[in-house]
Motif scaffolding. Sequence first.
Motif, short mmCIF file in Angstrom:
data_model
loop_
_atom_site.label_atom_id
_atom_site.label_comp_id
_atom_site.label_asym_id
_atom_site.label_seq_id
_atom_site.Cartn_x
_atom_site.Cartn_y
_atom_site.Cartn_z
N HIS A 47 0.70 -1.25 -0.02
CA HIS A 47 -0.10 -0.02 -0.01
C HIS A 47 0.87 1.12 -0.14
CE1 HIS A 47 -3.93 -2.37 0.83
NE2 HIS A 47 -2.97 -3.07 1.74
N ARG A 48 2.10 1.18 -0.05
CA ARG A 48 3.00 2.47 -0.04
C ARG A 48 2.57 3.52 -0.77
NH1 ARG A 48 9.61 2.68 -0.43
NH2 ARG A 48 9.69 5.04 -0.36
N TYR A 49 2.19 3.22 -2.01
CA TYR A 49 1.96 4.27 -3.13
C TYR A 49 0.45 4.61 -3.28
CZ TYR A 49 6.73 3.57 -3.90
OH TYR A 49 8.04 3.48 -3.55
N ASP A 50 -0.43 3.74 -2.22
CA ASP A 50 -1.88 4.26 -2.44
C ASP A 50 -2.25 5.56 -1.95
OD1 ASP A 50 -2.16 1.65 -3.64
OD2 ASP A 50 -2.95 0.62 -2.01
N VAL A 51 -1.45 6.15 -1.09
CA VAL A 51 -1.46 7.32 -0.32
C VAL A 51 -0.61 8.29 -0.64
CG1 VAL A 51 -2.87 6.05 1.42
CG2 VAL A 51 -0.60 6.81 1.75
N THR A 52 -0.89 9.66 -0.27
CA THR A 52 0.27 10.57 -0.56
C THR A 52 1.18 10.48 0.54
OG1 THR A 52 -1.74 11.78 -1.84
CG2 THR A 52 0.47 13.01 -1.36
N GLN A 53 0.79 10.65 1.54
CA GLN A 53 1.66 10.85 3.04
C GLN A 53 1.16 9.65 4.09
OE1 GLN A 53 4.26 13.26 3.80
NE2 GLN A 53 4.48 13.34 1.44
N TRP A 54 2.03 9.47 4.89
CA TRP A 54 1.99 8.53 6.08
C TRP A 54 1.90 9.21 7.36
CZ3 TRP A 54 -0.01 3.54 5.20
CH2 TRP A 54 0.35 3.18 3.92
N ILE A 55 0.89 8.69 8.32
CA ILE A 55 1.14 9.03 9.47
C ILE A 55 1.29 7.84 10.30
CG2 ILE A 55 -1.29 9.50 10.00
CD1 ILE A 55 -0.81 11.49 12.30
N PHE A 56 2.41 7.75 11.27
CA PHE A 56 2.53 6.47 12.07
C PHE A 56 2.16 6.73 13.53
CE2 PHE A 56 5.15 5.58 8.43
CZ PHE A 56 5.25 4.18 8.18
N SER A 57 1.66 5.78 14.26
CA SER A 57 1.20 6.13 15.59
C SER A 57 2.57 6.36 16.60
CB SER A 57 0.59 4.96 16.30
OG SER A 57 1.50 3.85 16.20
N GLY A 58 3.66 6.17 16.26
CA GLY A 58 4.75 6.26 17.09
C GLY A 58 6.05 6.14 16.35
N GLN A 59 7.13 6.34 17.13
CA GLN A 59 8.67 6.33 16.60
C GLN A 59 8.91 4.97 16.24
OE1 GLN A 59 10.72 7.96 20.13
NE2 GLN A 59 11.94 6.35 19.92
N VAL A 60 8.55 3.99 16.78
CA VAL A 60 9.07 2.40 16.65
C VAL A 60 8.54 1.97 15.11
CG1 VAL A 60 8.76 0.10 17.47
CG2 VAL A 60 9.05 1.88 19.12
N PRO A 61 7.18 2.07 14.93
CA PRO A 61 6.62 1.79 13.54
C PRO A 61 7.63 2.60 12.56
CG PRO A 61 5.18 2.84 14.45
CD PRO A 61 6.06 2.49 15.78
N TYR A 62 7.58 4.07 12.72
CA TYR A 62 8.17 4.65 11.82
C TYR A 62 9.47 4.53 11.58
CZ TYR A 62 10.13 9.35 9.97
OH TYR A 62 10.85 10.15 9.32
N TYR A 63 10.47 4.53 12.53
CA TYR A 63 12.04 4.41 12.30
C TYR A 63 12.17 2.79 11.89
CZ TYR A 63 13.23 8.54 14.19
OH TYR A 63 13.34 10.03 14.42
N TYR A 64 11.21 1.82 12.17
CA TYR A 64 11.49 0.47 11.60
C TYR A 64 11.44 0.66 10.24
CZ TYR A 64 10.77 -4.41 10.72
OH TYR A 64 10.63 -5.56 10.15
N CYS A 65 10.14 1.21 9.63
CA CYS A 65 10.09 1.17 8.21
C CYS A 65 11.12 1.94 7.50
CB CYS A 65 8.84 2.16 8.03
SG CYS A 65 7.23 0.91 8.32
N LEU A 66 11.77 3.11 8.01
CA LEU A 66 12.52 3.91 7.62
C LEU A 66 13.89 3.11 7.52
CD1 LEU A 66 12.67 6.99 6.64
CD2 LEU A 66 13.79 7.43 9.03
N GLU A 67 14.29 2.37 8.65
CA GLU A 67 15.54 1.61 8.53
C GLU A 67 15.43 0.49 7.62
OE1 GLU A 67 17.38 0.81 12.31
OE2 GLU A 67 17.14 2.73 12.93
N LYS A 68 14.10 -0.03 7.31
CA LYS A 68 14.33 -1.11 6.42
C LYS A 68 13.76 -0.81 4.77
CE LYS A 68 14.01 -4.24 9.76
NZ LYS A 68 15.40 -5.29 9.77
#
Length: 440
Positions: A47-68
Amino acid sequence: MKVRIGAIGPPDSLKIIREVVGWDPRIELVEFEYFGSEELPGIMSKHRYDVTQWIFSGQVPYYYCLEKDLISEKEALFPPQHGMALLGTCLQVMEEQGRFVSKMSLDTVDGDIVNSLFSEYHLEKISFNLLSYQRYREYDEIIDFHYENVKSGRTEVAITCLLKVYLALQKLGIPCYRIVPPKTAIKTVLDLLVSRALSQVYEKQKVAIVGFELIGHGENLQKAVYNFEEQQKELEFELELLQIAKKLNGSLVNRGSGTHFIYTTQGDYELLISERPFSQIANEINLKTSLRFNIGIGCGYTIHGAEQHIQRAFEYEGIEDGRKIIYVDEDGISTSQFGGQGNELLPNNSLPAFWNQVLKEHGYREQIPLKIYQYIKLKNIPQFTSDMMTLLLKNTERNSRRILSELEQMGLIRVMVEENPSRKRGRPKKAYELVLEEEK
């Protein structure tokens, strides 16, 4: 125009995000529940490109996705854990415990925030055993941290920002409370995401000039005999450029001295190179005409700005070898060789899994649906008509209506608006939007 924002988080965080979005008519929210980091690769790859921007609930999922490399910093944000959310959770602890609790273990929240907040309100009697960290930590480490603190008596209760940790500690019989993102922080992040998304739409409308400069053109003209074969090659070269101009929805201008400019937009340029690298296009022209040429691409918010940038491209040291593509915009200069990828490839050059599945089931070739899908996504167009598709596909109005009707019957697009035929003569016009996943 509504901005389509994806939200990733556990159910309780998504509920709060949904409430905040309810106050903002600019946003269309798409929710994705998750309980552990292991679910994130599947969500983002689909679903990465199904939306224009993403909001994550917190830093753990955000940085996990960023580092991967599942997301980039330009695509997503998360609401920081403000001190007031921690203060409110501490009050909840006191109320439910029915007594003053002075020792607590706490994860994720920055130590400076904790010290500053509790010092400001003279709450130094409350002490925290902190597990602050940058980016993200494994869930098992965080669970062990709280378990050992409470079991050893160093703390009385655990406070966590993570639902998975909260549920695990409850099963272990550890008194545990959870901090959820405060609405004020979520509102601030959503405002930033909307501004960023609208800025990206503006970026797609930037002027782009794709320039081709023949090498040795002046020398050919100075020859005593400018033979037919050389003239024919240059005519073939211009015909190839006309084809590119059509694909770019642009205008071809002969600037003289073997130089040709195609005036288009950044969005149309990105759409073209999403289908295949520009270096590949250049190689094909080179093979067909046996001519050597340089390519400069200038982008700017005005025609003047784009022309200045393409001038810089053609003045770039090393371009004269006839094998380089020079791209210049406000961020600077980037180069690539013919046959190389450079900065040309866009990440979204395929259809969503749902579209692929439906097209396969109906035995429908993906070429035209792919072009329509990429165009709508790259241009950030919320609704589109058959007129727009006629210009894109370079066919007749009748064929465009037929294609859209077939996609509608397959459930890949849906009608949003239809003009009242009693107000206008002729066939009523329909406005469509993409369907990004199967509707239950």
